[in-house]
Enzyme design. Structure first.
Site, PDB file in Angstrom:
ATOM      1  N   LYS A 183       0.876  -1.176   0.000  1.00  0.00           N
ATOM      2  CA  LYS A 183       0.000   0.000   0.000  1.00  0.00           C
ATOM      3  C   LYS A 183       0.914   1.226   0.000  1.00  0.00           C
ATOM      4  O   LYS A 183       1.439   1.631   1.039  1.00  0.00           O
ATOM      5  CB  LYS A 183      -0.888  -0.024   1.248  1.00  0.00           C
ATOM      6  CG  LYS A 183      -2.238   0.638   1.088  1.00  0.00           C
ATOM      7  CD  LYS A 183      -2.191   2.105   0.729  1.00  0.00           C
ATOM      8  CE  LYS A 183      -1.721   2.970   1.865  1.00  0.00           C
ATOM      9  NZ  LYS A 183      -1.499   4.371   1.512  1.00  0.00           N
ATOM     10  N   VAL A 220      -7.423   2.634   4.082  1.00  0.00           N
ATOM     11  CA  VAL A 220      -7.224   1.395   3.307  1.00  0.00           C
ATOM     12  C   VAL A 220      -5.918   0.718   3.754  1.00  0.00           C
ATOM     13  O   VAL A 220      -5.829  -0.509   3.830  1.00  0.00           O
ATOM     14  CB  VAL A 220      -7.227   1.699   1.794  1.00  0.00           C
ATOM     15  CG1 VAL A 220      -6.769   0.502   0.979  1.00  0.00           C
ATOM     16  CG2 VAL A 220      -8.627   2.132   1.366  1.00  0.00           C
ATOM     17  N   GLY A 221      -4.903   1.530   4.082  1.00  0.00           N
ATOM     18  CA  GLY A 221      -3.648   0.981   4.604  1.00  0.00           C
ATOM     19  C   GLY A 221      -3.843   0.365   5.983  1.00  0.00           C
ATOM     20  O   GLY A 221      -3.247  -0.657   6.312  1.00  0.00           O
ATOM     21  N   GLU A 259      10.089   1.498  10.315  1.00  0.00           N
ATOM     22  CA  GLU A 259      11.139   2.466   9.980  1.00  0.00           C
ATOM     23  C   GLU A 259      10.489   3.829  10.053  1.00  0.00           C
ATOM     24  O   GLU A 259       9.651   4.167   9.203  1.00  0.00           O
ATOM     25  CB  GLU A 259      11.664   2.236   8.553  1.00  0.00           C
ATOM     26  CG  GLU A 259      12.386   0.931   8.338  1.00  0.00           C
ATOM     27  CD  GLU A 259      13.761   0.908   8.944  1.00  0.00           C
ATOM     28  OE1 GLU A 259      14.164   1.898   9.587  1.00  0.00           O
ATOM     29  OE2 GLU A 259      14.428  -0.120   8.798  1.00  0.00           O
ATOM     30  N   CYS A 293      14.590  10.503   5.820  1.00  0.00           N
ATOM     31  CA  CYS A 293      14.428  10.262   7.253  1.00  0.00           C
ATOM     32  C   CYS A 293      15.756  10.312   7.991  1.00  0.00           C
ATOM     33  O   CYS A 293      15.790  10.664   9.164  1.00  0.00           O
ATOM     34  CB  CYS A 293      13.766   8.914   7.452  1.00  0.00           C
ATOM     35  SG  CYS A 293      14.594   7.621   6.535  1.00  0.00           S
ATOM     36  N   GLU A 392      10.720  16.552  13.775  1.00  0.00           N
ATOM     37  CA  GLU A 392      11.124  16.300  12.388  1.00  0.00           C
ATOM     38  C   GLU A 392      10.415  17.294  11.467  1.00  0.00           C
ATOM     39  O   GLU A 392       9.185  17.354  11.450  1.00  0.00           O
ATOM     40  CB  GLU A 392      10.749  14.867  12.004  1.00  0.00           C
ATOM     41  CG  GLU A 392      11.249  14.491  10.633  1.00  0.00           C
ATOM     42  CD  GLU A 392      10.890  13.058  10.271  1.00  0.00           C
ATOM     43  OE1 GLU A 392       9.711  12.682  10.413  1.00  0.00           O
ATOM     44  OE2 GLU A 392      11.789  12.319   9.823  1.00  0.00           O
TER      45      GLU A 392
HETATM   46  P1  NAD Z   1       2.951   8.909   6.844  1.00  0.00           P
HETATM   47  O1  NAD Z   1       3.233   8.241   8.120  1.00  0.00           O
HETATM   48  O2  NAD Z   1       1.990  10.030   6.806  1.00  0.00           O
HETATM   49  O3  NAD Z   1       2.412   7.854   5.766  1.00  0.00           O
HETATM   50  C1  NAD Z   1       3.131   6.688   5.440  1.00  0.00           C
HETATM   51  C2  NAD Z   1       2.173   5.659   4.862  1.00  0.00           C
HETATM   52  O4  NAD Z   1       1.249   5.277   5.873  1.00  0.00           O
HETATM   53  C3  NAD Z   1       1.335   6.137   3.681  1.00  0.00           C
HETATM   54  O5  NAD Z   1       1.248   5.087   2.746  1.00  0.00           O
HETATM   55  C4  NAD Z   1      -0.025   6.408   4.327  1.00  0.00           C
HETATM   56  O6  NAD Z   1      -1.093   6.279   3.411  1.00  0.00           O
HETATM   57  C5  NAD Z   1      -0.088   5.302   5.345  1.00  0.00           C
HETATM   58  N1  NAD Z   1      -0.985   5.535   6.480  1.00  0.00           N
HETATM   59  C6  NAD Z   1      -1.438   6.694   6.993  1.00  0.00           C
HETATM   60  N2  NAD Z   1      -2.197   6.470   8.070  1.00  0.00           N
HETATM   61  C7  NAD Z   1      -2.219   5.141   8.265  1.00  0.00           C
HETATM   62  C8  NAD Z   1      -2.804   4.287   9.251  1.00  0.00           C
HETATM   63  N3  NAD Z   1      -3.523   4.752  10.278  1.00  0.00           N
HETATM   64  N4  NAD Z   1      -2.596   2.951   9.130  1.00  0.00           N
HETATM   65  C9  NAD Z   1      -1.849   2.441   8.148  1.00  0.00           C
HETATM   66  N5  NAD Z   1      -1.276   3.202   7.187  1.00  0.00           N
HETATM   67  C10 NAD Z   1      -1.454   4.540   7.263  1.00  0.00           C
HETATM   68  O7  NAD Z   1       4.371   9.333   6.297  1.00  0.00           O
HETATM   69  P2  NAD Z   1       4.711  10.189   4.997  1.00  0.00           P
HETATM   70  O8  NAD Z   1       4.312  11.606   5.253  1.00  0.00           O
HETATM   71  O9  NAD Z   1       4.183   9.486   3.794  1.00  0.00           O
HETATM   72  O10 NAD Z   1       6.321  10.077   4.959  1.00  0.00           O
HETATM   73  C11 NAD Z   1       7.167  10.891   5.697  1.00  0.00           C
HETATM   74  C12 NAD Z   1       7.608  10.210   6.976  1.00  0.00           C
HETATM   75  O11 NAD Z   1       8.222   8.953   6.689  1.00  0.00           O
HETATM   76  C13 NAD Z   1       8.651  10.979   7.745  1.00  0.00           C
HETATM   77  O12 NAD Z   1       8.328  10.976   9.114  1.00  0.00           O
HETATM   78  C14 NAD Z   1       9.929  10.196   7.520  1.00  0.00           C
HETATM   79  O13 NAD Z   1      10.910  10.340   8.496  1.00  0.00           O
HETATM   80  C15 NAD Z   1       9.426   8.817   7.429  1.00  0.00           C
HETATM   81  N6  NAD Z   1      10.373   7.968   6.718  1.00  0.00           N
HETATM   82  C16 NAD Z   1      11.123   7.069   7.437  1.00  0.00           C
HETATM   83  C17 NAD Z   1      12.063   6.287   6.803  1.00  0.00           C
HETATM   84  C18 NAD Z   1      12.906   5.291   7.556  1.00  0.00           C
HETATM   85  O14 NAD Z   1      13.426   4.381   6.939  1.00  0.00           O
HETATM   86  N7  NAD Z   1      13.075   5.414   8.849  1.00  0.00           N
HETATM   87  C19 NAD Z   1      12.231   6.405   5.431  1.00  0.00           C
HETATM   88  C20 NAD Z   1      11.466   7.329   4.742  1.00  0.00           C
HETATM   89  C21 NAD Z   1      10.530   8.102   5.399  1.00  0.00           C
END
Ligand code: NAD
Length: 490
Positions: A183, A220-221, A259, A293, A392
């Site tokens: 997803k 959906v996730g 992660e 990240c 962050e």
């Molecule tokens: P996000 O947490 O908003 O979303 C990530 C994913 O989770 C998306 O696919 C989203 O649709 C899904 N999602 C949202 N709510 C959910 C729920 N309740 N249940 C299941 N899935 C859900 O993150 P973002 O804004 O897409 O990405 C940025 C963040 O990702 C930053 O905090 C960054 O640090 C982190 N990140 C971490 C790493 C790592 O390896 N540590 C790598 C890249 C990004």
């Protein structure tokens, strides 16, 4: 055939490319704000169908035990991506806003090539280990340790490095014998959906082994974390969402691999080349508009050199203007969305409210009237208790903080809810090693060393997550351990 020829991507469910029951949603070019096309919009019912397909493929086929088939399929996927690499490059620049320069590394070609590591690991892995003969509780027993796939994996990914993160889950999870439902983030559906086209046209993946479900709806996730047919959730994204995933998964005691976010420190010791170190910190924070990240967004410098450090970082950033990701020279492209741009701008406003000042940048570049751009920014005049030093920001924003010696620098670096990565610059190897050893983080760069590689595990301490992605450790995240003890003949 060209990828996404009609500018509309489909779901991949049970080996077929299908429409989403909620219709379509747009994918936007963040550098121009133009609509690139549309992606299939899945409902929770579509997600249920994908989970059922993955469950069937795991339970009713020999996928989990047929290593030769898995290795072949993963190599086919890598080959297919390599054959379409130029199309994928243009798509990645357009949809992700990724600077062209980065697509020859971590934004595209690196993770595609790293699929080989997953296939090679599965091919050479010791699936069974002889634990030998023993007499536990007086019973003569021959013991074997077997490593087996966990089952159905739900993979949930963000938008910042979509190929890297999608493939760093798909590659090891499938190589280890799991089936998977991906997803991806709603901001980058095409980066995931192209895999569906490539898998159906160029590989022998059996139906249901890999399913890709794009959706504009975050809930959906969440189905992946909640559904009892899913054995494990592999999530990359923000710490807040990771917490929600973990809470949902607790009901069925799913294995959860996270992660999450970071607020990593770049420590400059008092014997380092200050200008070179600060310049590197500024460059790193500007890359892909700071949407990484593990980027070191706190520059922790000797107090006596504070002003020089701010000036050096600002001089580098001033030369890295945010601009067109298509250009070969661009380092800092756009933020992914208006929402992210506004969020970063909110933190810049907060920095001023907290008493900080900008040594460069501070908002939208005047020469970019369209697109979600923010100029690379150095914040000076704050300490580690400021919110911009603790939270962050996920933008091209570097906060410079003074330290009073090596121990104080380590204390500042570790004074964070996060623990993803860190950097230390200095000329005395004994001091840099001592600092690296004390950092509570998953990866450390000493004097420019690069930890990102297919065979190097990556992940965080504290609220930056649990588990490790990539390397053999990343492969083993997707395995269960079974001990078989057979009564030995007397
Ligand atoms: P996000 O947490 O908003 O979303 C990530 C994913 O989770 C998306 O696919 C989203 O649709 C899904 N999602 C949202 N709510 C959910 C729920 N309740 N249940 C299941 N899935 C859900 O993150 P973002 O804004 O897409 O990405 C940025 C963040 O990702 C930053 O905090 C960054 O640090 C982190 N990140 C971490 C790493 C790592 O390896 N540590 C790598 C890249 C990004």
């Amino acid at each position: 055939m060209a990828l996404l020829a009609d500018r509309e991507s489909k779901l991949l469910i049970d080996g077929k490319l299908v429409a989403g029951s909620a219709g379509v949603f747009p994918t936007i070019n963040p550098a121009t704000e133009d609509t690139l096309g549309v992606a299939a919009d899945a409902t929770t019912a579509d997600m249920g169908t994908a989970i059922e397909a993955a469950r069937r493929a795991f339970d009713d086929t020999d996928w989990s035990t047929n290593t030769e088939l898995r290795v072949r399929c993963i190599r086919q996927l890598r080959e297919a991506m390599r054959e379409h690499i130029e199309e994928l490059r243009e798509l990645t620049i357009a949809e992700v806003g990724a600077p062209r320069m980065l697509t020859s590394g971590g934004q595209l070609e690196g993770p595609v090539d790293d699929l080989s590591f997953c296939a090679d690991t599965a091919e050479n892995y010791s699936w069974k280990t002889d634990l030998g003969f023993a007499t536990p509780q007086g019973m003569p027993s021959n013991r074997t340790i077997a490593r087996e796939a966990v089952g159905v994996v739900g993979a949930i990914t963000p938008w910042n490095f979509p190929h890297q993160i999608n493939l760093a889950k798909i590659g090891p999870a499938l190589a280890a014998g799991n089936t998977l439902v991906l997803k991806p983030a709603p901001d980058t559906p095409w980066a995931a959906a192209v895999l569906g086209e490539l898998v159906t046209e160029h590989t022998d993946f059996p139906p249901g082994v890999l399913n890709i479900v794009t959706s504009s709806d975050h809930t959906v996730g969440a189905v992946l974390s909640q559904d009892p047919r899913v054995d494990m959730v592999s999530f990359t994204g923000s710490t807040a969402t990771g917490r929600a995933v973990m809470t949902d998964a607790a009901v069925t005691i799913k294995k959860v691999f996270l992660e999450l976010g970071g607020k990593s420190a770049f420590i400059v010791l008092d014997d380092a080349d200050l200008a070179a170190a600060c310049s590197m910190a500024a460059f790193t924070t500007s890359m892909h508009a700071g949407q990484g990240c593990a980027i070191t967004t706190r520059l922790v410098v000797p107090r006596a050199s504070y002003d020089d450090a701010v000036a050096a970082a600002a001089a580098t950033m001033a030369g890295l203007a945010a601009g067109d990701p298509n250009s070969k020279r661009t380092i800092c492209g756009p933020l992914i969305s208006a929402r992210q741009r506004d969020r970063v701008q909110g933190y810049l406003d907060l920095a001023l409210a907290e008493g900080g000042s900008f040594a460069c940048g501070g908002g939208r570049p005047a020469d970019q009237p369209k697109g979600f751009f923010i100029s690379p920014t150095v914040i000076a005049g704050l300490n580690n208790s400021a919110r911009v030093a603790r939270e962050e920001i996920f933008g091209p924003v570097l906060t410079v903080i003074a330290h009073d010696g090596d121990d104080d620098a380590v204390a500042i670096a570790n004074d964070s809810p996060y623990g993803l990565s860190g950097t230390v610059f200095g000329t005395d190897p004994a001091r840099t090693s001592a600092v690296a050893a004390k950092l509570r983080v998953g990866t450390v760069n000493v004097n420019g060393g690069v930890w990102y590689a297919a065979d190097a595990p990556f992940g965080g301490y504290k609220q930056s997550g649990n588990g490790r992605e990539m390397g053999v450790a990343g492969f083993e995240e997707y395995l269960e351990t079974k001990v078989i003890a057979t009564l030995a003949p007397q």
